[in-house]
Motif scaffolding. Structure first.
Motif, PDB file in Angstrom:
ATOM      1  N   ALA A 114       2.098  -3.402   8.913  1.00  0.00           N
ATOM      2  CA  ALA A 114       2.794  -2.115   8.931  1.00  0.00           C
ATOM      3  C   ALA A 114       4.180  -2.398   9.488  1.00  0.00           C
ATOM      4  O   ALA A 114       4.338  -2.686  10.680  1.00  0.00           O
ATOM      5  N   GLU A 150       3.780  -0.734   4.189  1.00  0.00           N
ATOM      6  CA  GLU A 150       2.566  -1.515   4.426  1.00  0.00           C
ATOM      7  C   GLU A 150       2.559  -2.615   3.377  1.00  0.00           C
ATOM      8  O   GLU A 150       2.361  -2.350   2.187  1.00  0.00           O
ATOM      9  N   ASN A 191       0.827  -1.201   0.000  1.00  0.00           N
ATOM     10  CA  ASN A 191       0.000   0.000   0.000  1.00  0.00           C
ATOM     11  C   ASN A 191       0.860   1.248   0.000  1.00  0.00           C
ATOM     12  O   ASN A 191       0.562   2.204  -0.684  1.00  0.00           O
ATOM     13  N   ALA A 204      -1.811  -4.690  10.992  1.00  0.00           N
ATOM     14  CA  ALA A 204      -2.608  -3.469  10.847  1.00  0.00           C
ATOM     15  C   ALA A 204      -4.049  -3.734  10.449  1.00  0.00           C
ATOM     16  O   ALA A 204      -4.957  -3.017  10.860  1.00  0.00           O
ATOM     17  N   VAL A 250      -2.567  -7.016   6.307  1.00  0.00           N
ATOM     18  CA  VAL A 250      -1.704  -5.867   6.066  1.00  0.00           C
ATOM     19  C   VAL A 250      -0.781  -5.737   7.272  1.00  0.00           C
ATOM     20  O   VAL A 250      -1.248  -5.631   8.409  1.00  0.00           O
TER      21      VAL A 250
END
Length: 150
Positions: free
Chosen positions: A127, A143, A92, A113, A125
């Motif tokens: 982080a 990410e 991301n 995350a 996801v």
């Protein structure tokens, strides 16, 4: 190392911090091999003599090399039992706040995350922060998105 006993535990782990993991040394051989694989032979990476006179005082790793260490760095942070396989689904966000000098050591911490159940899988996801030993800024903040199939 955090071992999740299946995807249900991963679903419940949103917000959980993983790590830090083990240190990984970024040496000149690794940088040169990465340069050969990608065709990126910029002198700040592969010419130690010239790089010593450059803005970083020596050769630095490619930002994408730092990012490519993510699989080995994350493998030291967690394991999910009961999945057939995991795949990299993408990123991301990626930023490189500080260069990694050749000879430096890096390691990662990650936070779960976001977790999204899918048909036959779960999407996670992470982080992740890749830190440089003794550094004041991280080498990489990313990410990453993984899919784990049951």
């Amino acid at each position: 190392m955090r071992t999740f006993a299946g995807v249900d535990e991963v679903l419940a782990a949103v917000g959980e911090r993983l790590g830090p993991g083990e240190w990984v040394t970024v040496d000149q051989k690794t940088v040169d091999t990465f340069a050969d694989a990608t065709g990126d032979h910029q002198w700040i990476h592969v010419d130690p003599e010239r790089a010593a006179q450059g803005p970083f005082g020596g050769p630095i790793a490619h930002g994408l090399l730092t990012l490519s260490l993510l699989p080995v760095l994350l493998a030291g942070l967690y394991r999910i039992e009961g999945v057939r396989m995991g795949v990299n689904y993408g990123f991301n966000k990626v930023r490189f706040p500080a260069p990694v000098a050749v000879g430096s050591r890096v390691r990662a911490t990650a936070t779960v995350a976001e977790v999204t159940p899918l048909d036959g899988a779960v999407q996670v996801v992470f982080a992740t922060v890749i830190e440089i030993e003794g550094g004041s800024k991280p080498a990489c903040v990313v990410e990453s998105v993984g899919r784990f199939y049951v």
